[in-house]
Scaffold this motif. Structure first.
Motif, PDB file in Angstrom:
ATOM      1  N   VAL A   1      11.721   9.887  10.429  1.00 54.31           N
ATOM      2  CA  VAL A   1      10.762   8.786  10.330  1.00 54.31           C
ATOM      3  C   VAL A   1       9.370   9.403  10.303  1.00 54.31           C
ATOM      4  O   VAL A   1       9.010  10.183  11.185  1.00 54.31           O
ATOM      5  N   LEU A   2       8.583   9.075   9.291  1.00 51.49           N
ATOM      6  CA  LEU A   2       7.243   9.635   9.144  1.00 51.49           C
ATOM      7  C   LEU A   2       6.200   8.846   9.919  1.00 51.49           C
ATOM      8  O   LEU A   2       5.229   9.415  10.417  1.00 51.49           O
ATOM      9  N   MET A   3       6.412   7.526  10.008  1.00 53.00           N
ATOM     10  CA  MET A   3       5.437   6.672  10.689  1.00 53.00           C
ATOM     11  C   MET A   3       6.118   5.402  11.174  1.00 53.00           C
ATOM     12  O   MET A   3       6.953   4.837  10.467  1.00 53.00           O
ATOM     13  N   THR A   4       5.748   4.978  12.367  1.00 53.56           N
ATOM     14  CA  THR A   4       6.124   3.647  12.833  1.00 53.56           C
ATOM     15  C   THR A   4       4.859   2.795  12.852  1.00 53.56           C
ATOM     16  O   THR A   4       3.751   3.314  13.014  1.00 53.56           O
ATOM     17  N   VAL A   5       5.049   1.493  12.682  1.00 57.38           N
ATOM     18  CA  VAL A   5       3.937   0.552  12.617  1.00 57.38           C
ATOM     19  C   VAL A   5       4.220  -0.608  13.557  1.00 57.38           C
ATOM     20  O   VAL A   5       5.342  -1.124  13.596  1.00 57.38           O
ATOM     21  N   GLU A   6       3.207  -0.991  14.300  1.00 60.44           N
ATOM     22  CA  GLU A   6       3.257  -2.223  15.087  1.00 60.44           C
ATOM     23  C   GLU A   6       2.008  -3.028  14.772  1.00 60.44           C
ATOM     24  O   GLU A   6       0.915  -2.470  14.642  1.00 60.44           O
ATOM     25  N   VAL A   7       2.181  -4.332  14.635  1.00 59.98           N
ATOM     26  CA  VAL A   7       1.084  -5.277  14.479  1.00 59.98           C
ATOM     27  C   VAL A   7       1.080  -6.111  15.750  1.00 59.98           C
ATOM     28  O   VAL A   7       2.103  -6.700  16.102  1.00 59.98           O
ATOM     29  N   THR A   8      -0.046  -6.127  16.455  1.00 61.87           N
ATOM     30  CA  THR A   8      -0.073  -6.831  17.735  1.00 61.87           C
ATOM     31  C   THR A   8       0.197  -8.315  17.553  1.00 61.87           C
ATOM     32  O   THR A   8      -0.139  -8.909  16.527  1.00 61.87           O
TER      33      THR A   8
ATOM     34  N   LEU B   1       8.367   3.961   8.247  1.00 64.84           N
ATOM     35  CA  LEU B   1       8.175   4.588   6.950  1.00 64.84           C
ATOM     36  C   LEU B   1       9.022   5.859   6.869  1.00 64.84           C
ATOM     37  O   LEU B   1       8.877   6.766   7.703  1.00 64.84           O
ATOM     38  N   VAL B   2       9.902   5.901   5.861  1.00 62.94           N
ATOM     39  CA  VAL B   2      10.839   7.014   5.693  1.00 62.94           C
ATOM     40  C   VAL B   2      11.080   7.265   4.207  1.00 62.94           C
ATOM     41  O   VAL B   2      10.780   6.413   3.368  1.00 62.94           O
ATOM     42  N   PRO B   3      11.654   8.429   3.869  1.00 59.67           N
ATOM     43  CA  PRO B   3      12.085   8.625   2.489  1.00 59.67           C
ATOM     44  C   PRO B   3      13.153   7.589   2.127  1.00 59.67           C
ATOM     45  O   PRO B   3      13.970   7.198   2.972  1.00 59.67           O
ATOM     46  N   MET B   4      13.142   7.168   0.863  1.00 52.31           N
ATOM     47  CA  MET B   4      14.129   6.191   0.399  1.00 52.31           C
ATOM     48  C   MET B   4      15.538   6.648   0.764  1.00 52.31           C
ATOM     49  O   MET B   4      15.865   7.829   0.621  1.00 52.31           O
ATOM     50  N   GLY B   5      16.365   5.735   1.252  1.00 47.06           N
ATOM     51  CA  GLY B   5      17.751   6.022   1.575  1.00 47.06           C
ATOM     52  C   GLY B   5      17.971   6.647   2.939  1.00 47.06           C
ATOM     53  O   GLY B   5      19.115   6.898   3.318  1.00 47.06           O
ATOM     54  N   HIS B   6      16.913   6.877   3.690  1.00 47.28           N
ATOM     55  CA  HIS B   6      17.020   7.565   4.979  1.00 47.28           C
ATOM     56  C   HIS B   6      17.993   6.887   5.953  1.00 47.28           C
ATOM     57  O   HIS B   6      18.724   7.560   6.665  1.00 47.28           O
ATOM     58  N   PHE B   7      17.976   5.576   6.002  1.00 45.63           N
ATOM     59  CA  PHE B   7      18.787   4.864   6.994  1.00 45.63           C
ATOM     60  C   PHE B   7      20.204   4.551   6.519  1.00 45.63           C
ATOM     61  O   PHE B   7      20.982   3.960   7.269  1.00 45.63           O
TER      62      PHE B   7
ATOM     63  N   GLN C   1       0.831  -1.211   0.000  1.00 47.34           N
ATOM     64  CA  GLN C   1       0.000   0.000   0.000  1.00 47.34           C
ATOM     65  C   GLN C   1       0.862   1.256   0.000  1.00 47.34           C
ATOM     66  O   GLN C   1       0.596   2.198  -0.747  1.00 47.34           O
ATOM     67  N   CYS C   2       1.885   1.259   0.834  1.00 43.15           N
ATOM     68  CA  CYS C   2       2.778   2.421   0.911  1.00 43.15           C
ATOM     69  C   CYS C   2       3.526   2.629  -0.404  1.00 43.15           C
ATOM     70  O   CYS C   2       3.629   3.755  -0.897  1.00 43.15           O
ATOM     71  N   MET C   3       4.021   1.547  -0.990  1.00 46.38           N
ATOM     72  CA  MET C   3       4.767   1.656  -2.245  1.00 46.38           C
ATOM     73  C   MET C   3       3.880   2.164  -3.386  1.00 46.38           C
ATOM     74  O   MET C   3       4.322   2.958  -4.208  1.00 46.38           O
ATOM     75  N   GLN C   4       2.627   1.710  -3.437  1.00 52.66           N
ATOM     76  CA  GLN C   4       1.724   2.127  -4.504  1.00 52.66           C
ATOM     77  C   GLN C   4       1.340   3.598  -4.377  1.00 52.66           C
ATOM     78  O   GLN C   4       1.262   4.307  -5.373  1.00 52.66           O
ATOM     79  N   GLN C   5       1.101   4.044  -3.157  1.00 47.64           N
ATOM     80  CA  GLN C   5       0.614   5.404  -2.961  1.00 47.64           C
ATOM     81  C   GLN C   5       1.714   6.447  -2.775  1.00 47.64           C
ATOM     82  O   GLN C   5       1.511   7.614  -3.082  1.00 47.64           O
ATOM     83  N   ARG C   6       2.844   6.024  -2.247  1.00 49.18           N
ATOM     84  CA  ARG C   6       3.962   6.944  -2.001  1.00 49.18           C
ATOM     85  C   ARG C   6       5.271   6.271  -2.413  1.00 49.18           C
ATOM     86  O   ARG C   6       6.080   5.878  -1.570  1.00 49.18           O
ATOM     87  N   PRO C   7       5.523   6.107  -3.728  1.00 47.12           N
ATOM     88  CA  PRO C   7       6.696   5.365  -4.187  1.00 47.12           C
ATOM     89  C   PRO C   7       8.027   5.987  -3.789  1.00 47.12           C
ATOM     90  O   PRO C   7       9.048   5.303  -3.826  1.00 47.12           O
ATOM     91  N   GLU C   8       8.036   7.230  -3.370  1.00 48.58           N
ATOM     92  CA  GLU C   8       9.283   7.867  -2.923  1.00 48.58           C
ATOM     93  C   GLU C   8       9.637   7.500  -1.476  1.00 48.58           C
ATOM     94  O   GLU C   8      10.707   7.843  -0.981  1.00 48.58           O
ATOM     95  N   LEU C   9       8.744   6.756  -0.831  1.00 47.45           N
ATOM     96  CA  LEU C   9       8.972   6.330   0.553  1.00 47.45           C
ATOM     97  C   LEU C   9       9.227   4.826   0.602  1.00 47.45           C
ATOM     98  O   LEU C   9       8.888   4.097  -0.321  1.00 47.45           O
ATOM     99  N   ALA C  10       9.811   4.387   1.706  1.00 43.63           N
ATOM    100  CA  ALA C  10      10.051   2.963   1.919  1.00 43.63           C
ATOM    101  C   ALA C  10       9.608   2.592   3.334  1.00 43.63           C
ATOM    102  O   ALA C  10       9.817   3.360   4.270  1.00 43.63           O
ATOM    103  N   LEU C  11       8.986   1.423   3.453  1.00 41.29           N
ATOM    104  CA  LEU C  11       8.592   0.900   4.754  1.00 41.29           C
ATOM    105  C   LEU C  11       9.606  -0.176   5.122  1.00 41.29           C
ATOM    106  O   LEU C  11       9.621  -1.249   4.522  1.00 41.29           O
ATOM    107  N   TYR C  12      10.462   0.138   6.080  1.00 39.73           N
ATOM    108  CA  TYR C  12      11.524  -0.778   6.483  1.00 39.73           C
ATOM    109  C   TYR C  12      11.049  -1.654   7.639  1.00 39.73           C
ATOM    110  O   TYR C  12      10.810  -1.149   8.734  1.00 39.73           O
TER     111      TYR C  12
END
Length: 192
Positions: free
Chosen positions: A106-113, A88-94, A56-67
């Motif tokens: 970092v624009l967003m962090t994600v946790e799945v319970t 979720l960060v801009p490509m190459g951030h890390f 979803q992130c890649m399709q909607q915001r291809p300039e970002l990467a979810l690591y």
């Protein structure tokens, strides 16, 4: 964060990093609220949710990467170490940051319970507060037990000021700086 973080930490951040570096690849360690935590091994549905979100992130915001599982320095004064399920960060951030990246940018962090007894304390409270203290603009919690997504935004003084939850099946809008909309119907297939 609780007063015990600085006063009664089990070890220093440097000691934790040495232990985490030496741990086998099958063990994921975090240092949250001054305590050594063992992150549960994800099950197949957990992995499917992360891959769904990554697409979803890649399709909607291809300039970002979810690591997935990128180590972050979190909490007040960066005294904690967390491995969010996604950052979720801009490509190459890390690039060049090593094992524990700076949360700035970092624009967003994600946790799945996880389906364990500590998920409420860890994902709903401690990690949420650590990400807020680090200034991460958006924290997305995929709560498999409740069948909902919870979006925390507007971190101020170590706390997220806004919380929105939507059940699986709803469209979940992730506000700026992320700016995506998630159609969550597929998540019903990955929660048991």
């Amino acid at each position: 964060m609780t007063p015990s973080t600085a006063d009664h930490a089990q070890m220093s951040v440097e000691e934790f990093e040495q232990i985490a570096h030496a741990a086998p690849e099958t063990v994921t360690l975090e240092f949250i609220n001054g305590k050594l935590e063992v992150k549960p091994v994800p099950d197949g549905d957990h992995g499917e949710i992360i891959m769904w979100l990554l697409r979803q992130c890649m399709q909607q915001r291809p300039e970002l990467a979810l690591y997935p599982e990128q180590g972050l320095k979190v909490e007040t004064y960066r005294n904690g170490r967390a491995r969010p399920d996604g950052a979720l960060v801009p490509m190459g951030h890390f690039a060049g940051q090593g094992e524990w990246g700076d949360p700035k940018g970092v624009l967003m962090t994600v946790e799945v319970t996880s389906h364990d007894h500590d998920t409420d304390r860890r994902d709903h409270k401690e990690k949420r507060d650590g990400y807020a203290a680090a200034g991460v603009p958006v924290y997305l919690l995929v709560d498999r037990d409740a069948g909902q997504l919870v979006v925390y935004t507007d971190p101020q003084n170590g706390r997220y000021q806004l919380r929105t939850s939507r059940p699986y099946g709803a469209t979940v809008k992730i506000p700026a700086p992320v700016g995506i909309a998630l159609e969550t119907e597929p998540l019903k297939d990955f929660s048991r």
